[in-house]
Write an enzyme that holds these catalytic residues in place. Sequence first.
Site, PDB file in Angstrom:
ATOM      1  N   ASP A   1       5.827 -12.834  -2.792  1.00 49.58           N
ATOM      2  CA  ASP A   1       4.740 -13.742  -2.422  1.00 49.58           C
ATOM      3  C   ASP A   1       5.216 -14.786  -1.416  1.00 49.58           C
ATOM      4  O   ASP A   1       5.929 -15.729  -1.760  1.00 49.58           O
ATOM      5  CB  ASP A   1       4.204 -14.432  -3.684  1.00 49.58           C
TER       6      ASP A   1
ATOM      7  N   ASP B   1      -0.155 -15.725   3.371  1.00 50.61           N
ATOM      8  CA  ASP B   1       0.058 -15.687   1.925  1.00 50.61           C
ATOM      9  C   ASP B   1      -0.094 -14.271   1.388  1.00 50.61           C
ATOM     10  O   ASP B   1      -1.198 -13.738   1.347  1.00 50.61           O
ATOM     11  CB  ASP B   1      -0.944 -16.616   1.240  1.00 50.61           C
TER      12      ASP B   1
END
Length: 509
Positions: free
Chosen positions: A294, A101
């Site tokens: 992201d 992440d």
Amino acid sequence: MGTLPAAPCLLLLLAGAAGLCRALFSFPLRVSPPAAPGNGSATSLQQAPPGQVDGLALASEPGAAVSFLAMVENLQGDSGRGYYLEMLIGTPPQKLNILVDTGSSNFAVAGAPNPDVTSYFNTEESSTYKSQGTDVTVRYTQGSWTGVLGTDIITIPKGINGTYTINIATILESENFFLPGVKWHGILGLAYDALAKPSSSVETFFDSLVSQAKIPNVFSLQMCGAGMPVSGSGTNGGSLVMGGIESSLYKGDIWYTPIKEEWYYQVEILKLEVGGQNLNLDCREYNADKAIVDSGTTLLRLPQKVFNAVVEAIVSTSSIQAFSSGFWTGSQLACWDKTETPWSLFPKLSIYLRDENSSRSFRITILPQLYIQPILGIGQSLECYRFGISSSSSALVIGATVMEGFYVIFDRAQKRVGFAVSPCAEVGGSPVSEIEGPFTTADIASNCVATMTLHEPMLWIISYALMSLCGIILLVLIILLLLPPRCQHRFTDSDVINDESSLVRHRWK
């Protein structure tokens, strides 16, 4: 009476600080739950030469201390539920799958049994685990968890050779974080320490790795789920290269855009095109209130005004039949016969990013195969798809929908993010992503990013300052209340109180 205004002030500020953190600074969407029929909510030009460039490590030979080839295909997963890396934690080692992440900064693993995870890290069975005794809570756009900070050693079977001591949060409670069917047991936050919880003093995983392994401060990411069902087997490949760039994972040139702020990987977007047509919005709309890259966000998320313009442009430039609004909002799926593919009905989508040379830009383009995503088969005849773009109230997020088309380089040393076409971004043998440039920025504002961006650490500073002020006021009022009894004078018959000595009279002079 003097304490009444101060106490509510302190309480309101405490509540306000907590509310701001919950409402304004939650993280972007993590992993979308699988959709179901009728309720399918989805949740300058530079080519890297061999050798060393700008302090950026490139592919090492097999068997070297850092072998990038050994990291190829070290990820598994899909865009619907995330890409994860196998990791060994503790002594003796416990094997866990960790979600990659780039939109958060804590390394956290399940630390207690959970019905939605198949394994968890048992700290009592690790002789090298050390608890720091600090509670930590992280909230995302979807889900949250609470745990305890500690440290332990980790090794990455398909990563950097060696064993390293890392800050680890063990998740003891969570809500909508671990979801049914996910095959990962924790999250690896690869963003900057400004986002680390409970404070930026918690050294991040990658900072620890750079320091201890002596690798360049750069990593690169390839996710190979283009055209595959977003909630499929979860075995699509991918690569997380720590310390540099692996040349086999991209083709053509690498284009770099500056990192505007080191918290998320915030970049500057100049414009969007649908089917080659400019949306003609003020460029600041694309960066409201930030634009980030992201990997933990499943979709391409757009600010509401931009999202509406994109949907309108897709409808007007494509040859699709009339869809209900539910398809565009993610609450419904669209289904076609399995002998047909709907992608030819939809236009390309292009995102323009500012180049390192600010007078130029480049564009990354995704074909419909990336944003019209197969998600569910019904019987032997129908294949259903979701819209891989959603609206956002807080950011434009370049998530997996876009990233699956590219090899993305997070060059922290040079404060830039690079994009190159990924060889695995093909459907039916045809590429589904493109990069082109350079283009002039003469017709675009010199700065499309708002100058006043209130980051979470800044809000905390302001909140603490205001609470301190309220505390000082409260302290002064308490002292004033305590002073009269100590200074009280007992009057006798000889004492004279007249207007000359009256506090009231002197106050009003």
